[in-house]
Write a protein that holds these residues in place. Structure first.
Motif, PDB file in Angstrom:
ATOM      1  N   LEU A   1       0.830  -1.203   0.000  1.00  0.00           N
ATOM      2  CA  LEU A   1       0.000   0.000   0.000  1.00  0.00           C
ATOM      3  C   LEU A   1       0.866   1.255   0.000  1.00  0.00           C
ATOM      4  O   LEU A   1       0.625   2.205  -0.747  1.00  0.00           O
ATOM      5  CB  LEU A   1      -0.929  -0.013   1.220  1.00  0.00           C
ATOM      6  N   ILE A   2       1.899   1.276   0.825  1.00  0.00           N
ATOM      7  CA  ILE A   2       2.812   2.424   0.875  1.00  0.00           C
ATOM      8  C   ILE A   2       3.506   2.610  -0.469  1.00  0.00           C
ATOM      9  O   ILE A   2       3.659   3.727  -0.963  1.00  0.00           O
ATOM     10  CB  ILE A   2       3.843   2.236   2.004  1.00  0.00           C
ATOM     11  N   LYS A   3       3.892   1.497  -1.087  1.00  0.00           N
ATOM     12  CA  LYS A   3       4.541   1.555  -2.401  1.00  0.00           C
ATOM     13  C   LYS A   3       3.627   2.196  -3.432  1.00  0.00           C
ATOM     14  O   LYS A   3       4.064   3.053  -4.213  1.00  0.00           O
ATOM     15  CB  LYS A   3       4.924   0.140  -2.842  1.00  0.00           C
ATOM     16  N   VAL A   4       2.341   1.813  -3.445  1.00  0.00           N
ATOM     17  CA  VAL A   4       1.384   2.379  -4.391  1.00  0.00           C
ATOM     18  C   VAL A   4       1.226   3.877  -4.167  1.00  0.00           C
ATOM     19  O   VAL A   4       1.197   4.668  -5.113  1.00  0.00           O
ATOM     20  CB  VAL A   4       0.016   1.668  -4.275  1.00  0.00           C
ATOM     21  N   HIS A   5       1.151   4.311  -2.919  1.00  0.00           N
ATOM     22  CA  HIS A   5       1.022   5.729  -2.610  1.00  0.00           C
ATOM     23  C   HIS A   5       2.228   6.520  -3.111  1.00  0.00           C
ATOM     24  O   HIS A   5       2.084   7.614  -3.656  1.00  0.00           O
ATOM     25  CB  HIS A   5       0.870   5.919  -1.102  1.00  0.00           C
ATOM     26  N   LEU A   6       3.399   5.975  -2.938  1.00  0.00           N
ATOM     27  CA  LEU A   6       4.615   6.657  -3.388  1.00  0.00           C
ATOM     28  C   LEU A   6       4.687   6.730  -4.905  1.00  0.00           C
ATOM     29  O   LEU A   6       5.132   7.733  -5.472  1.00  0.00           O
ATOM     30  CB  LEU A   6       5.851   5.931  -2.845  1.00  0.00           C
ATOM     31  N   GLN A   7       4.252   5.683  -5.575  1.00  0.00           N
ATOM     32  CA  GLN A   7       4.322   5.644  -7.038  1.00  0.00           C
ATOM     33  C   GLN A   7       3.339   6.597  -7.695  1.00  0.00           C
ATOM     34  O   GLN A   7       3.580   7.071  -8.809  1.00  0.00           O
ATOM     35  CB  GLN A   7       4.076   4.222  -7.545  1.00  0.00           C
ATOM     36  N   THR A   8       2.222   6.883  -7.048  1.00  0.00           N
ATOM     37  CA  THR A   8       1.193   7.712  -7.660  1.00  0.00           C
ATOM     38  C   THR A   8       1.262   9.169  -7.239  1.00  0.00           C
ATOM     39  O   THR A   8       0.515   9.999  -7.755  1.00  0.00           O
ATOM     40  CB  THR A   8      -0.218   7.164  -7.336  1.00  0.00           C
ATOM     41  N   GLN A   9       2.143   9.525  -6.312  1.00  0.00           N
ATOM     42  CA  GLN A   9       2.271  10.927  -5.936  1.00  0.00           C
ATOM     43  C   GLN A   9       3.003  11.685  -7.042  1.00  0.00           C
ATOM     44  O   GLN A   9       3.834  11.130  -7.752  1.00  0.00           O
ATOM     45  CB  GLN A   9       3.017  11.073  -4.604  1.00  0.00           C
TER      46      GLN A   9
ATOM     47  N   VAL B   1       6.302   8.553 -21.177  1.00  0.00           N
ATOM     48  CA  VAL B   1       6.872   9.867 -21.493  1.00  0.00           C
ATOM     49  C   VAL B   1       6.564  10.870 -20.390  1.00  0.00           C
ATOM     50  O   VAL B   1       7.440  11.625 -19.931  1.00  0.00           O
ATOM     51  CB  VAL B   1       6.338  10.377 -22.849  1.00  0.00           C
ATOM     52  N   LYS B   2       5.302  10.894 -19.937  1.00  0.00           N
ATOM     53  CA  LYS B   2       4.915  11.838 -18.892  1.00  0.00           C
ATOM     54  C   LYS B   2       5.600  11.514 -17.568  1.00  0.00           C
ATOM     55  O   LYS B   2       5.934  12.415 -16.792  1.00  0.00           O
ATOM     56  CB  LYS B   2       3.389  11.829 -18.723  1.00  0.00           C
ATOM     57  N   THR B   3       5.807  10.229 -17.310  1.00  0.00           N
ATOM     58  CA  THR B   3       6.524   9.845 -16.086  1.00  0.00           C
ATOM     59  C   THR B   3       7.988  10.244 -16.191  1.00  0.00           C
ATOM     60  O   THR B   3       8.584  10.721 -15.218  1.00  0.00           O
ATOM     61  CB  THR B   3       6.413   8.322 -15.857  1.00  0.00           C
ATOM     62  N   ALA B   4       8.565  10.099 -17.378  1.00  0.00           N
ATOM     63  CA  ALA B   4       9.971  10.444 -17.589  1.00  0.00           C
ATOM     64  C   ALA B   4      10.216  11.934 -17.377  1.00  0.00           C
ATOM     65  O   ALA B   4      11.313  12.335 -16.961  1.00  0.00           O
ATOM     66  CB  ALA B   4      10.399  10.039 -18.992  1.00  0.00           C
ATOM     67  N   LYS B   5       9.207  12.767 -17.665  1.00  0.00           N
ATOM     68  CA  LYS B   5       9.347  14.212 -17.477  1.00  0.00           C
ATOM     69  C   LYS B   5       9.552  14.581 -16.004  1.00  0.00           C
ATOM     70  O   LYS B   5      10.042  15.666 -15.697  1.00  0.00           O
ATOM     71  CB  LYS B   5       8.114  14.933 -18.032  1.00  0.00           C
ATOM     72  N   LEU B   6       9.166  13.677 -15.117  1.00  0.00           N
ATOM     73  CA  LEU B   6       9.359  13.912 -13.689  1.00  0.00           C
ATOM     74  C   LEU B   6      10.785  13.589 -13.257  1.00  0.00           C
ATOM     75  O   LEU B   6      11.154  13.807 -12.109  1.00  0.00           O
ATOM     76  CB  LEU B   6       8.371  13.065 -12.870  1.00  0.00           C
TER      77      LEU B   6
END
Length: 290
Positions: free
Chosen positions: A30-38, A244-249
């Motif tokens: 659950l913590i992993k999912v929260h971190l990935q979607t922030q 692509v959008k994730t890479a921009k981060l």
């Protein structure tokens, strides 16, 4: 003439073991999912856990547990079931070893089918885990896995249950190869040294190696899969657009939640194989003449 007893595997061992293991590791997932979607990179795993407990209570760490168990009963049962079934087909006898390449191919086959079967509960699991981060008026509030299945089908269409399935398959293939193939090969190699026996120490060591390899191999795909499954309709055009959008981060965005992912996958893999070995030890023996 004596009788020797040898452990044999059943197609459902992986699903049973996985369901037990996930009850221990679900909060880490659950913590992993929260971190990935922030969208920011400021919050760490420990701060995220503290924030969840403070704002939602300790029970929030088990949001989506029913979907997580359903995922193990479908996804893990299928991928390990296919692995074992195909393994028995290519072996001339239960004791005949197979090559690492063959193990990898079996893992890829099991992972492909398991990824398809396990996508709906995986999607619901991600949504239920991430629900507490959404504004109150935007929360989905699924009561459990079955409520999630019913509402998604009625409100968004059945095909929505397979959002991100390409990523799920890729991750599942990598995960199954890294877990099953690496575990059984590591176990064989350890016992082959003469310093290890078929016991808990060997099972722990081989599964630790397997879990470490699995985390490194699957993390980028896991991040993209999570983002696709949790996305609002139209947020991403396809997998490439999401990437692509994730890479921009920044490059680190593909490894958001890496530490909790390792902390989850490592212990989960260890528990998974320890439980599989114990289930076989308790219930499944075939007696042969010596």
């Amino acid at each position: 003439m004596g009788m020797n007893k040898k452990k044999i595997s059943k197609w459902y061992d992986g699903g049973i073991a996985g369901s037990i293991a996930v009850c221990f590791t679900h909060p880490l997932d659950l913590i992993k999912v929260h971190l990935q979607t922030q969208e920011s990179v400021a919050t760490g795993a420990s701060n995220m856990a503290i924030s969840i407990v403070k704002t939602q209570g300790s029970r929030a760490l088990y949001n989506g547990l029913t979907a997580s168990i359903a995922r193990q009963l479908s996804y893990t049962t299928t991928r390990f079931g296919v692995f074992e079934a195909l393994k028995k087909r290519i072996q001339k006898s239960p004791d005949e070893p197979i090559s690492f390449t063959q193990k990898m191919l079996l893992g890829a086959a099991g992972g492909t089918i398991g990824g398809i079967v396990g996508n709906p509960p995986d999607l619901i699991n991600v949504r239920m885990q991430n629900d507490v981060k959404l504004p109150v008026d935007q929360r989905r509030n699924y009561k459990n896995f079955f409520d999630g299945m019913k509402r998604i089908t009625a409100e968004e269409g059945a095909l929505t249950l397979f959002n991100g399935v390409s990523m799920t398959i890729m991750r599942s293939v990598l995960m199954t190869v890294a877990q099953a193939a690496v575990y059984y090969q590591s176990k064989e190699n350890l016992i082959g040294t003469g310093y290890f026996k078929d016991n808990l120490i060997t099972h722990f060591t081989a599964s630790f190696i397997s879990g470490t390899v699995a985390t490194a191999a699957t993390q980028p795909f896991d991040v993209l899969k999570t983002r696709l499954q949790n996305a609002e309709h139209g947020q991403y055009k396809n997998f490439l657009d999401c990437a692509v959008k994730t890479a921009k981060l920044g490059p680190k965005a593909f490894y958001k939640g890496y530490i909790p992912a390792w902390t989850r996958i490592g212990p989960h893999t260890i528990l998974l194989f320890v439980f599989i070995e114990q289930i076989q030890k308790i219930n499944y023996y075939v007696y042969t003449k010596s």
